[in-house]
Design a protein around this motif. Structure first.
Motif, PDB file in Angstrom:
ATOM      1  N   VAL A   7     -52.027 -71.785  11.294  1.00 24.84           N
ATOM      2  CA  VAL A   7     -50.953 -70.890  10.853  1.00 24.84           C
ATOM      3  C   VAL A   7     -50.807 -71.042   9.351  1.00 24.84           C
ATOM      4  N   GLY A  15     -43.277 -68.580   9.710  1.00 25.41           N
ATOM      5  CA  GLY A  15     -44.220 -69.634  10.052  1.00 25.41           C
ATOM      6  C   GLY A  15     -43.596 -70.797  10.805  1.00 25.41           C
ATOM      7  N   CYS A  72     -49.772 -65.631   8.143  1.00 23.94           N
ATOM      8  CA  CYS A  72     -48.412 -65.204   7.787  1.00 23.94           C
ATOM      9  C   CYS A  72     -48.169 -65.228   6.288  1.00 23.94           C
TER      10      CYS A  72
END
Length: 322
Positions: A7, A15, A72
């Protein structure tokens, strides 16, 4: 050995919530790419420091034994823009940085790349009864939206030429605990009892609760559960389109404060914001932006996990504790 999930933007509003969701669902191992060397992320998350997001960023350490990437991180809306060429800066991070990561991910054998884009790729406004669809011709207007669309184009081309699947998600405004920006300002105004001239606005806006967004992202990040998401574009929302007036009343109800909304004619507000040079603010407060998220339901069987009222009440409880 089970491959990991990376991520990017792991300490951001989205996040952090996404990592918590993935941990709760048992996803392991998890890697978070962050820009701060010190974080408050859970110990179960392996943290990799990335100094910047650009064309020359080396993602080797982050991508080791990774099967899925959720991207993200981005250069988002800058309230006080200082760059003399904002589009250049957005492209450097959101286009060149994204594609550098994706190209390295494909070479490293990553199976799926989930890209968090923006509804701004579709445009800035809709007629209240004509929602945006995933298949619409993109029409971004500002530098941020343009950079997101250009990154999407690069990812689609990469998916055609490699074995890596790409999933593109375009959310509208996201709200939830610790939200910032204009939504946070609106909550503060209401809680302070400030009269707002927004009691007669009859637009329609689609929003997405943070819990709903992370739930959908987690689904798309699981190729076994969502094989049909491969190389698709999704618009996502709560499915509860509201006017600005209705939204303010819902927020006030969740925070248990009286909504002091003055029924000022919209045409007067429009005239004032034009004088102040705040067209973008007027679009968000007075204009409509509605999305059709039926593709997520029909193709993947997804449905929201919380209602707008439930997410707003969780925001109020969170704010009461801090």
């Amino acid at each position: 050995m089970t491959k990991g999930l990376l991520v990017t933007g792991g300490t951001g509003f989205l996040g952090q919530a996404l990592l918590q969701k993935l941990l709760a669902s048992g996803r392991r191992p998890l890697i978070a790419a962050v820009r701060q060397k010190k974080t408050n992320l859970p110990l179960e998350v392996r943290v990799e420091w990335v100094s910047e997001l650009g064309s020359s960023t080396d993602w080797t350490a982050c991508l080791e034994e990774v099967g899925v990437v959720i991207h993200c991180a981005a250069r988002a809306h800058i309230m006080k823009e200082e760059s003399t060429d904002p589009l250049l800066e957005y492209r450097r991070v959101n286009v060149q940085g994204t594609l550098a990561l994706a190209e390295q991910a494909a070479k490293a054998g990553v199976h799926r790349f989930v890209y968090i884009s923006s509804i701004k790729v579709n445009g800035e406004r809709t007629a209240s009864n004509t929602p945006f669809h995933a298949e619409d011709i993109p029409a971004p207007e500002d530098a941020y939206g343009i950079s997101k669309f250009e990154a999407e184009q690069g990812l689609v081309a990469l998916a055609r030429n490699t074995d890596m699947e790409v999933v593109i998600i375009r959310p509208p405004l996201v709200y939830g605990p610790e939200v910032k920006g204009n939504f946070a300002s609106m909550v503060r105004w209401l809680c302070k009892g400030m009269p707002l001239p927004l009691g007669a606005v009859h637009n329609k806006r689609s929003l997405i609760a943070l819990e709903n967004l992370v739930d959908f992202i987690a689904l798309c990040a699981d190729p076994e559960r969502s094989p049909r998401a491969a190389n698709e574009v999704f618009l996502i929302s709560d499915g509860e389109d509201v006017s600005t007036t209705e939204l303010l009343r819902k927020v006030a109800n969740a925070y248990d404060v009286p909504p002091r909304l003055l029924p000022v004619p919209v045409i007067w507000i429009q005239a004032l914001v034009r004088l102040l040079g705040k067209r973008a603010v007027a679009d968000r407060l007075l204009g409509s932006l509605v999305v059709d998220s039926s593709k997520a339901r029909d193709l993947l069987g997804w449905k929201p996990v919380v209602s707008m009222g439930e997410q707003l009440r969780k925001m109020a409880l969170h704010d009461a504790r801090i």
